[in-house]
Design an enzyme around this catalytic site. Structure first.
Site, PDB file in Angstrom:
ATOM      1  N   GLY A 242       2.521   2.895  -6.869  1.00 39.28           N
ATOM      2  CA  GLY A 242       0.427   3.378  -6.685  1.00 39.28           C
ATOM      3  C   GLY A 242      -0.081   1.438  -6.507  1.00 39.28           C
ATOM      4  N   ASP A 243       0.846   0.066  -6.497  1.00 38.67           N
ATOM      5  CA  ASP A 243      -0.013  -0.785  -5.668  1.00 38.67           C
ATOM      6  C   ASP A 243       1.399  -1.589  -5.225  1.00 38.67           C
ATOM      7  OD1 ASP A 243      -1.549  -2.774  -6.786  1.00 38.67           O
ATOM      8  OD2 ASP A 243      -1.738  -3.087  -8.639  1.00 38.67           O
TER       9      ASP A 243
END
Ligand SMILES: *[C@@H]1O[C@H](CO)[C@@H](O)[C@H](O)[C@H]1NC(C)=O
Ligand SMILES: *[C@@H]1O[C@H](CO)[C@@H](O)[C@H](O)[C@H]1NC(C)=O
Ligand SMILES: *[C@@H]1O[C@H](CO)[C@@H](O)[C@H](O)[C@H]1NC(C)=O
Ligand SMILES: *[C@@H]1O[C@H](CO)[C@@H](O)[C@H](O)[C@H]1NC(C)=O
Ligand SMILES: *[C@@H]1O[C@H](CO)[C@@H](O)[C@H](O)[C@H]1NC(C)=O
Ligand SMILES: *[C@@H]1O[C@H](CO)[C@@H](O)[C@H](O)[C@H]1NC(C)=O
Ligand SMILES: *[C@@H]1O[C@H](CO)[C@@H](O)[C@H](O)[C@H]1NC(C)=O
Length: 489
Positions: free
Chosen positions: A264-265
Site C-alpha cells: 500500500g506504499d
C-alpha cells in the site's frame, strides 16, 4: 531437553536447493498411555554470507507453535543462550514448522542467524503490551504516526555485527489489520511497529522470507552498513497504510535483489532523516544497488528517494525493474526545509505496465515533523539518470517539479518508449524548475530537457565500477538440528 551444538561448515559443491530431510529417530515403540519422545532431525542448507558453528531450535526453550501460546520469552531465552557463541563461530536459531505467536523480541547476539523453516509462521501479537515503546529515531525527532515514542519492531536489533534473518521462504505475518484500523480511527498511542528494524549495525542479511501484512513498514535497516536484502516476498493489501517494503535509512552499501513486493506504499523507499533532525544527524544513504525488483503499488512508487532525505542520498543504482499497476517509477520526493541532497542516481532497464507516472519528481512534498524546519534549508537535486525504459498504458509521462529558485539539475533521460493510455493527460510532460537533456524518448519530452538527437542513448550514465557490497559472495551453509516432539499414546 537436549541442545545440539552444531558445527557445520561445508564446502560448497554446486548445491542448488536447500532440501529438508526429515528423519524420525529415537522414537521408541509406542506403549499405550505412555509419553513417547520423537526427535525429528532437520538437515538443511541455506545461502548466507556467513555460516555458523552452533545451533539450537526454538522448542528447546519452551517454544510452542500452536498459534496461541506466546513465544516472546522462548525467543529471548534462545537468543540469550546462543549469545555465548558470539566469539566461538556464531550460532543459528532454527524455527521449525508451526505458528509461532510472539511479541517483539530483540536480537542481542553478534554472529547470529535466525532461520525460519518454510512451514514456520511468526505471528505478530496484536496486543500492544507485547511491544515495548522506544524513543523516536534521532534523525526523525518524532514517530511518524504520533509525536513521541514508537512501538519497537517485531524483530529488533541495535549495535550488532553479522546478523542473518533468513529461511526457506518461511513467513512473518504482522497481522496488521488491527493496527491499520487504529491508524485510520486515530486511536494509536504511539507510532506503529515495523516488522524488522536493525540500527547501528554492520553486515546484515535479510533473505528468503515472505513478509505479510506488516502494521507499517516491513524492513528498516537504519544507521547501518553492508546490508543485503535478497529473495524477499512482501505482500500487504494495496489499500493498507504505510506498508512500505524495504526502507534503507542512513545506510551505506546496500544491495537489494530478487524481491517481489505488493504493498500500500512505496515498494522500496530510500531515506536519511527528516528536516532539522535529519540535517543535524547528518548521516546519508549511499552506495545502494537495487536489482530485479518487481513491484505492484497502485498509489505509490516502485522506488522512492525521500521524502525524508535530509541527511542526503547519493549513488543509488537500480537495474532490471518491473512495475505493474503502480503509481510511478523511481520517484524523488522532497520539500523546502528538508535540506540535504539527492544526487548521482542511475536507473537502467525498467519495464512499466499501467502507470500513472513514469517519471515523477516533487519539490513541494511538504509533510514536516513540526513547524521548526528551516525555510532556507533547500534540498540539492542533481545528476539523475534514467535509461532503457519501456512503459505502457501510462496516464502522465512525466511530472518533474523542482523548487522555484532551487532547480533540480542534471536530469538525463534516454532510450525511453512510453505508450500513453487511451485516457491519458493531454500534456504528457509537465516540467517546472528543472534542467537536463534527453535522447531517443517518445513521446517528445518537455523543452527543459532538450533532445540531443539520436545516437546519444549512452549519454545517461550508468557506472561500470561496482560498489563494494556487490562483490560480497553468498555461500552455502549447512545446519543439522533436532526438534523434540512428545506424543501421548
Ligand atoms: C534463497 O534465494 C536465492 C535467490 O534469491 C536462491 O538462490 C537460494 O537458493 C535460496 N535459498 C534457500 C535456502 O531457499
Ligand atoms: C528490546 O530492547 C528494548 C530496548 O532496546 C527494550 O525496551 C525491550 O524491552 C526489549 N525487548 C525484550 C522483549 O526484551
Ligand atoms: C549504539 O551505537 C551508537 C552509535 O555508535 C551509540 O551512540 C549508542 O550509544 C550505542 N548503543 C548501545 C545500546 O550500545
Ligand atoms: C515464497 O512464498 C510466497 C508466498 O507463498 C510465494 O509467492 C513465493 O513465490 C515463494 N518464493 C519462493 C522463492 O519460493
Ligand atoms: C533501449 O532500451 C531497451 C529496453 O527498453 C533495450 O532493450 C535496448 O537495448 C536499449 N537500447 C540501447 C541502444 O541501449
Ligand atoms: C490501463 O490502465 C487503466 C487504468 O489507468 C486500467 O483500467 C486498464 O485495465 C489498463 N489496460 C491495460 C490493457 O492494462
Ligand atoms: C504542471 O505542473 C505545475 C506544477 O506542479 C502545475 O501547477 C500545473 O497545473 C501543471 N499543469 C498541467 C497542465 O497539468
Amino acid at each position: 531437553m537436549e541442545l545440539r551444538q552444531n558445527h557445520t561448515r561445508i564446502k560448497v559443491i554446486n548445491i542448488i536447493l536447500a532440501l529438508f530431510t526429515v528423519i524420525l529417530t529415537d522414537s521408541r515403540n509406542s506403549v499405550s498411555g505412555r509419553k513417547v519422545d520423537h526427535y525429528k532431525e532437520y538437515n538443511f542448507e541455506y545461502s548466507s554470507t556467513s555460516c555458523r558453528a552452533h545451533s539450537a531450535t526454538l522448542t528447546d526453550f519452551g517454544g510452542v507453535g500452536d498459534g496461541k501460546t506466546l513465544n516472546t520469552k522462548a525467543f529471548k531465552d534462545a537468543i540469550c543462550y546462543l549469545s555465548q557463541f558470539e566469539s566461538d563461530g556464531g550460532s543459528i536459531l532454527f524455527v521449525p514448522p508451526g505458528k509461532w505467536l510472539t511479541g517483539s523480541f530483540n536480537i542481542t547476539s553478534d554472529h547470529f542467524t535466525l532461520f525460519l523453516h518454510q512451514d514456520a509462521v511468526l505471528l505478530a501479537s496484536q496486543d500492544e503490551n507485547d511491544w515495548a515503546v522506544i524513543k523516536p529515531l534521532p534523525s526523525y525527532g518524532r514517530g511518524r504516526d504520533t509525536e513521541g515514542g514508537r512501538y519497537i519492531s517485531l524483530i529488533f536489533g541495535t549495535n550488532l555485527t553479522d546478523i542473518v534473518i533468513t529461511g526457506d521462504n518461511g513467513t512473518i505475518d504482522g497481522q496488521g489489520q488491527t493496527w491499520w484500523d487504529k491508524f485510520h480511527k486515530g486511536e494509536l498511542q504511539y507510532t506503529r511497529p515495523y516488522l524488522i528494524e536493525i540500527l547501528y549495525s554492520e553486515n546484515i542479511q535479510i533473505s528468503n522470507l515472505t513478509l505479510v501484512n506488516s502494521p507499517s513498514w516491513n524492513i528498516h535497516p537504519t544507521y547501518s552498513s553492508n546490508v543485503i536484502v535478497q529473495g524477499i516476498t512482501i505482500t500487504a493489501p494495496v489499500t493498507s497504510p504505510n506498508t512500505d517494503g524495504i526502507n534503507p535509512d542512513s545506510c551505506t552499501n546496500v544491495r537489494i535483489e530478487d524481491c517481489f513486493i505488493v504493498s500500500g506504499d512505496d515498494c522500496v523507499a530510500i531515506k536519511s532523516g527528516w528536516d532539522e533532525y535529519g540535517i543535524t544527524f547528518g548521516m546519508p544513504t549511499k552506495q545502494v544497488f537495487i536489482k530485479r525488483l518487481t513491484c505492484i503499488s497502485p498509489t505509490s512508487a516502485t522506488i522512492a528517494l525521500g521524502s525524508e532525505m535530509s541527511g542526503g542520498i547519493e549513488d543509488v543504482r537500480a537495474e532490471d525493474i518491473l512495475a505493474i499497476n503502480t503509481e510511478s517509477g523511481v520517484r524523488i520526493k522532497t520539500a523546502v526545509g528538508r535540506g540535504g541532497y539527492v544526487k548521482d542516481i542511475y536507473v537502467k532497464g525498467m519495464i512499466l505496465k499501467t502507470m500513472k507516472y513514469v517519471f515523477w519528481m516533487t519539490g513541494n512534498y511538504g509533510s514536516h515533523p513540526d513547524n521548526n524546519y528551516d525555510p532556507n534549508a533547500l534540498p540539492v537535486i542533481q545528476n539523475i539518470n534514467y535509461r532503457d525504459v519501456a512503459a505502457e498504458n501510462v496516464t502522465i509521462a512525466a511530472h518533474l517539479e523542482g523548487i522555484q529558485g532551487d532547480p533540480f539539475t542534471g536530469i538525463c533521460i534516454s532510450n525511453v518508449t512510453i505508450e500513453m493510455a487511451q485516457k491519458a493527460n493531454k500534456l504528457p510532460w509537465n516540467c517546472t524548475d528543472i534542467s537536463g537533456i534527453s535522447s531517443d524518448v517518445t513521446p517528445q519530452p518537455c523543452d527543459l530537457l532538450p533532445d540531443q538527437g539520436e545516437g546519444y542513448t549512452s549519454v545517461c550514465n550508468f557506472p561500470t565500477e561496482r560498489i563494494p557490497i556487490d562483490e560480497v559472495e553468498v555461500q552455502t551453509c549447512a545446519c543439522k538440528t533436532k526438534v523434540l516432539t512428545r506424543n501421548v499414546y
